[in-house]
Design an enzyme around this catalytic site. Structure first.
Site, PDB file in Angstrom:
ATOM      1  N   LEU A   1       0.567  -0.916  -0.336  1.00 19.20           N
ATOM      2  CA  LEU A   1      -0.182  -0.014  -0.067  1.00 19.20           C
ATOM      3  C   LEU A   1       0.849   1.129  -0.296  1.00 19.20           C
ATOM      4  CD1 LEU A   1      -2.348  -1.342   2.450  1.00 19.20           C
ATOM      5  CD2 LEU A   1      -3.129  -1.158   0.377  1.00 19.20           C
ATOM      6  N   HIS A   2       0.530   2.199  -1.001  1.00 17.44           N
ATOM      7  CA  HIS A   2       1.406   3.223  -0.839  1.00 17.44           C
ATOM      8  C   HIS A   2       0.008   4.600  -1.041  1.00 17.44           C
ATOM      9  CE1 HIS A   2       0.186   4.435  -5.040  1.00 17.44           C
ATOM     10  NE2 HIS A   2      -0.421   2.923  -4.953  1.00 17.44           N
ATOM     11  N   GLN A   3       0.797   6.313  -0.362  1.00 13.81           N
ATOM     12  CA  GLN A   3      -0.614   7.256  -0.058  1.00 13.81           C
ATOM     13  C   GLN A   3      -0.942   8.058  -0.934  1.00 13.81           C
ATOM     14  OE1 GLN A   3       0.798   9.301   3.215  1.00 13.81           O
ATOM     15  NE2 GLN A   3      -1.345   9.191   3.655  1.00 13.81           N
TER      16      GLN A   3
ATOM     17  N   GLY B   1      -3.117   3.809  -8.143  1.00 18.12           N
ATOM     18  CA  GLY B   1      -2.608   3.799  -7.337  1.00 18.12           C
ATOM     19  C   GLY B   1      -2.703   2.406  -7.743  1.00 18.12           C
TER      20      GLY B   1
END
Length: 122
Positions: free
Chosen positions: A43-45, A83
């Site tokens: 997961l990334h922001q 994303g």
């Protein structure tokens, strides 16, 4: 080399390493990933895609660089908007799925929360 994409890893799904080992792929998703997928994802922001990713570009992850061998038709759009893409470390020169980014077949190092995933133009 010119940086065209960068994000920070914010969380690792409990089963992402198992999925990588068994399937040879990593699923990237922003922090808003559906609950049923989170355990398999990195997961990334933030999501900063400044130019389209193309075959021959370089992805850096876990302190290692991988040449991009194929880009699925929706990779750039999905990465920019959601994303969400799948990284496949198989060296294929044709994308199997529209949302897959294929990279040279190499061992994938483990990654840690806080590390960056970056794509460069050569």
């Amino acid at each position: 080399m010119e940086k065209i994409y960068e994000t920070n890893i914010t969380d690792l799904g409990d089963r992402y390493q198992e999925f990588l080992t068994s399937q040879g792929m990593v699923v990237l998703f922003k922090d808003n990933a559906p609950d049923e997928l989170k355990e398999y994802c990195i997961l990334h922001q933030k999501n900063n895609l400044s130019e389209e990713i193309e075959t021959g570009d370089i992805l850096r992850m876990g302190g290692k660089e991988y040449k991009i061998t194929a880009v699925g038709d929706v990779v750039n759009g999905n990465l920019d908007k959601l994303g969400h893409i799948t990284l496949k470390f198989d060296g294929n020169d044709t994308a199997e799925m529209k949302g897959s980014l294929h990279l040279e077949e190499e061992e994938v190092p483990s990654v840690n929360i806080g590390e960056k995933i970056v794509v460069f133009k050569e």
